[in-house]
Design an enzyme around this catalytic site. Sequence first.
Site, PDB file in Angstrom:
ATOM      1  N   LYS A  15       0.823  -1.219   0.000  1.00  0.00           N
ATOM      2  CA  LYS A  15       0.000   0.000   0.000  1.00  0.00           C
ATOM      3  C   LYS A  15       0.857   1.270   0.000  1.00  0.00           C
ATOM      4  O   LYS A  15       0.591   2.198  -0.746  1.00  0.00           O
ATOM      5  CB  LYS A  15      -0.945   0.028   1.222  1.00  0.00           C
ATOM      6  N   ARG A  90      -9.503   1.661   9.251  1.00  0.00           N
ATOM      7  CA  ARG A  90      -9.080   0.290   9.529  1.00  0.00           C
ATOM      8  C   ARG A  90     -10.105  -0.448  10.378  1.00  0.00           C
ATOM      9  O   ARG A  90      -9.940  -1.639  10.626  1.00  0.00           O
ATOM     10  CB  ARG A  90      -7.802   0.391  10.353  1.00  0.00           C
ATOM     11  N   ARG A 129      11.514  -6.908   4.619  1.00  0.00           N
ATOM     12  CA  ARG A 129      11.519  -5.509   5.049  1.00  0.00           C
ATOM     13  C   ARG A 129      12.103  -5.383   6.458  1.00  0.00           C
ATOM     14  O   ARG A 129      12.756  -4.404   6.775  1.00  0.00           O
ATOM     15  CB  ARG A 129      10.085  -4.942   5.005  1.00  0.00           C
ATOM     16  N   ARG A 135      11.943  -2.312  11.061  1.00  0.00           N
ATOM     17  CA  ARG A 135      10.713  -1.890  11.743  1.00  0.00           C
ATOM     18  C   ARG A 135      10.369  -2.929  12.796  1.00  0.00           C
ATOM     19  O   ARG A 135      10.215  -4.107  12.470  1.00  0.00           O
ATOM     20  CB  ARG A 135       9.589  -1.764  10.710  1.00  0.00           C
ATOM     21  N   ARG A 146      -0.621  -8.982  13.201  1.00  0.00           N
ATOM     22  CA  ARG A 146      -1.172  -7.882  12.389  1.00  0.00           C
ATOM     23  C   ARG A 146      -2.103  -8.434  11.311  1.00  0.00           C
ATOM     24  O   ARG A 146      -3.122  -7.821  10.985  1.00  0.00           O
ATOM     25  CB  ARG A 146      -0.050  -7.061  11.763  1.00  0.00           C
TER      26      ARG A 146
HETATM   27  P1  ADP Z   1       0.737  -2.094   7.908  1.00  0.00           P
HETATM   28  O1  ADP Z   1      -0.313  -1.706   6.932  1.00  0.00           O
HETATM   29  O2  ADP Z   1       1.904  -2.753   7.279  1.00  0.00           O
HETATM   30  O3  ADP Z   1       0.211  -2.853   9.090  1.00  0.00           O
HETATM   31  P2  ADP Z   1       0.946   0.642   8.907  1.00  0.00           P
HETATM   32  O4  ADP Z   1       2.155   1.479   8.722  1.00  0.00           O
HETATM   33  O5  ADP Z   1      -0.282   1.006   8.167  1.00  0.00           O
HETATM   34  O6  ADP Z   1       1.415  -0.823   8.558  1.00  0.00           O
HETATM   35  O7  ADP Z   1       0.564   0.569  10.476  1.00  0.00           O
HETATM   36  C1  ADP Z   1       1.500   0.268  11.472  1.00  0.00           C
HETATM   37  C2  ADP Z   1       0.804   0.305  12.826  1.00  0.00           C
HETATM   38  O8  ADP Z   1       0.327   1.638  13.084  1.00  0.00           O
HETATM   39  C3  ADP Z   1      -0.433  -0.586  12.983  1.00  0.00           C
HETATM   40  O9  ADP Z   1      -0.098  -1.915  13.333  1.00  0.00           O
HETATM   41  C4  ADP Z   1      -1.190   0.146  14.093  1.00  0.00           C
HETATM   42  O10 ADP Z   1      -0.627  -0.121  15.363  1.00  0.00           O
HETATM   43  C5  ADP Z   1      -0.933   1.606  13.771  1.00  0.00           C
HETATM   44  N1  ADP Z   1      -1.980   2.159  12.876  1.00  0.00           N
HETATM   45  C6  ADP Z   1      -1.797   2.631  11.612  1.00  0.00           C
HETATM   46  N2  ADP Z   1      -2.952   3.052  11.091  1.00  0.00           N
HETATM   47  C7  ADP Z   1      -3.908   2.843  12.017  1.00  0.00           C
HETATM   48  C8  ADP Z   1      -5.315   3.042  12.074  1.00  0.00           C
HETATM   49  N3  ADP Z   1      -5.999   3.563  11.034  1.00  0.00           N
HETATM   50  N4  ADP Z   1      -5.966   2.700  13.206  1.00  0.00           N
HETATM   51  C9  ADP Z   1      -5.319   2.182  14.240  1.00  0.00           C
HETATM   52  N5  ADP Z   1      -3.997   1.946  14.271  1.00  0.00           N
HETATM   53  C10 ADP Z   1      -3.287   2.266  13.181  1.00  0.00           C
END
Ligand code: ADP
Length: 196
Positions: A15, A90, A129, A135, A146
């Site tokens: 994404k 989300r 990654r 990360r 996740r």
């Molecule tokens: P990925 O899509 O690979 O899981 P992101 O960078 O989108 O990675 O998100 C990393 C973390 O940030 C998530 O596991 C969560 O803890 C937090 N996070 C990101 N976006 C949201 C959201 N919309 N609502 C709640 N937590 C979020």
Amino acid sequence: MSARLLLIGPPGAGKGTQAHRLSTALGIPAISTGDIFREHLRNETELGLKAKAYMDAGDNVPDSLTNDLVADRLSQPDATAGFLLDGYPRTIDQVRALDELLAAGGASMDAVVELVAEPDVVVERLKKRALEQGRSDDDEAVVRHRLEVYAQQTAPLIGVYDERGLLAKVDGIGEVAEVTDRIEAALATRGIVFAA
Ligand code: ADP
């Protein structure tokens, strides 16, 4: 051109990479709640400190914190003409909050792109990654969690947007440029056109 878009898909579907490419092509900001939270973590802000434990565990940060953050970001001048959301909404609660926020400005989403990728593929990508970027939430056990959180809390949103006629499903497997082409083609059928 002006468009309000959302990229949805499991962690590791690509994404972030696609959001940056599309954002450049369309001249709209890519807004990643994950990136914004990580910046808060780096700067050790109050929000960053609140979000840290959830992020490290691979859990969603509470909706109230996330919704406030997005309301603030979407109120910035660069987002008035359109935006590409990555990683938000989300949860169903976040969909509700976004709907209300947009409706207050007389707006709504234009299209939702689902990037489809099988769990085995995304686990392999995220392992890579983890080695490249370090990360902390790319640790394999956290990645598996996740994916579960995605399946339980986020995947149901796909049906919600499909019922609204906004969903475009795109295969996320392949070369980066190839996937971008697929997304652009899917958006073009919805009247969202990219300059040549
Ligand atoms: P990925 O899509 O690979 O899981 P992101 O960078 O989108 O990675 O998100 C990393 C973390 O940030 C998530 O596991 C969560 O803890 C937090 N996070 C990101 N976006 C949201 C959201 N919309 N609502 C709640 N937590 C979020």
